[in-house]
Design an enzyme around this catalytic site. Sequence first.
Site, short mmCIF file in Angstrom:
data_model
loop_
_atom_site.label_atom_id
_atom_site.label_comp_id
_atom_site.label_asym_id
_atom_site.label_seq_id
_atom_site.Cartn_x
_atom_site.Cartn_y
_atom_site.Cartn_z
N ARG A 406 0.84 -1.20 0.00
CA ARG A 406 0.00 0.00 0.00
C ARG A 406 0.88 1.24 0.00
O ARG A 406 1.81 1.35 0.80
CB ARG A 406 -0.91 0.02 1.22
CG ARG A 406 -1.74 1.30 1.39
CD ARG A 406 -2.70 1.16 2.57
NE ARG A 406 -3.40 2.40 2.88
CZ ARG A 406 -4.48 2.84 2.25
NH1 ARG A 406 -4.97 2.13 1.25
NH2 ARG A 406 -5.06 3.97 2.60
N SER A 431 -7.39 -0.63 1.62
CA SER A 431 -7.11 -1.18 0.29
C SER A 431 -5.61 -1.40 0.12
O SER A 431 -4.81 -0.50 0.39
CB SER A 431 -7.61 -0.22 -0.80
OG SER A 431 -9.01 -0.09 -0.75
N GLU A 466 -6.41 -5.72 -6.20
CA GLU A 466 -6.78 -5.20 -4.88
C GLU A 466 -7.09 -6.31 -3.88
O GLU A 466 -7.90 -7.20 -4.14
CB GLU A 466 -7.98 -4.26 -4.98
CG GLU A 466 -8.35 -3.62 -3.65
CD GLU A 466 -9.34 -2.47 -3.80
OE1 GLU A 466 -9.67 -1.86 -2.76
OE2 GLU A 466 -9.77 -2.18 -4.94
#
EC number: 2.4.2.31
Length: 495
Positions: A406, A431, A466
């Site tokens: 991330r 996410s 994702e």
Amino acid sequence: MDLLANVPSWSDIERSLDQKFSAVNQSIHQGLQSANDSWHGFSRRVSDGAGQAYGYLGGHRIDNVQQALAMSYPIFQEDLKRKWASIGIEQILPVLLQLVKEVSMILGGSIAVGSAAGGAIGALAFGVGAAPGAVAGAGIGLEVGNLILLALGLSAIAEYFIKGLPVCLATLQEGIATAWNAEEGVKPAGLDPTGGSVAVIQERTERAARQLARGQEQLVLLLLMAIVTYLLRGQMKAGIMGSMENIATRSAKLQADIANKQFGAWLAKNEAKLLAHPDLQIKGPTPVKKPEPLQPARQPEKASAPKPVAKPAVMSLREAVGNQTADRWISTGRRIADFTDPKRSALLTDDQIGALHGYTTNEGYQWINPALRGQTPLSPQMEAFVTHANEGLAKLPSYTLGDTFRGTTLPEDVMSRMQVGLPTSDAAFLSTSADRALAFNGNVKMTLQGVTGKDISFLSGHREAEVLFGPGTRFNVVDRVDNGSVTQFILKEIP
């Protein structure tokens, strides 16, 4: 409602911002004398930079904003009629529609002039941020809020209304910014024979319309909540007033002050429904009710086995985000998932796949994550959305193919709390990407050793690989390396 009797249209602004904002000032002198001084100063700051605006901007940006606004109004009206049918909202839809049109016009015109003067959307000195998507501040909230309340004759609720207005204006500004920048990074439509540029611009404009409709709905909800809070509590300076007599007194005063007769008649007819509506209940001390009359003593009854309490039903995704948005998220998410991974698609209900796909869109995560972090109000509709998304995540298998990554930008106060050996978490959805190269850029790069992350790339339609973690997932900070402008973290999920 007649906030500005001669408020200019976007076409007027396109032809001559300077001339038409002067007309706004003149219109105020013809009516609303109580608001004259405040509005004259407000619009003067808008018109000071208007002479250069049209030459700097050209017409396309304004056209896109105008189109997004026109598309937003039917969405706004449909959502209001569906969510607030129980309080007869249709009776005052014309008043509310005029209100949101004029507020959008004021905010949008301010942004247009600010862009010419400052070179970036919203570069004005009275509260709107100088960068796209920046939050409308207390300055513009105070001035626009006072105008709305003076025009409606609702000055008594000012303390409760103005306090929440910047959040509504920020959502509206976000929609205007999306439409304003709809043509950024694409070829001019006339130079793109494939039609791709037109499709991208249209998608961005439609997204802007949905953002604007959401901001307009927030504005109406704020107005209703401010009325209910005033009726139950009175003005802040008077303290908390609890008796039914005081509620009746405040109600009579409020209705006597209301300038718009249509709005006043609606409030008189639906006041009891407003006060009882669960979505308008205030937090904190509650009014003191009249004591109930004593009932005759009953003979004790034999205890019976407790009955199981039924779990309250969660509102559907359509009820939470509106029919149009829900249908689009469900149909798009299902189509992508059925093609990519039919087995995982079959695990999810329509509401679950719609919520998860909706989260992967800009409008979805930008709507829900700030509320989960406490930056914006968390409504019952948002809670329903989170429930459907979490239930969908629970049905999917955990991602077990290695670390995820991330990239993000965090403020210094948040980074200072992320120290080796300490736990950390995000109240929002988190996410991450299974592909290091696809992780977003920023001043922070994270490597996450997760356990409960779920691969939702099969339903998103984005090539981001994702892997999503639910709200509040806790991690330990295993390592931290400060390397100039970028700080790298290794986080390990706490089972």
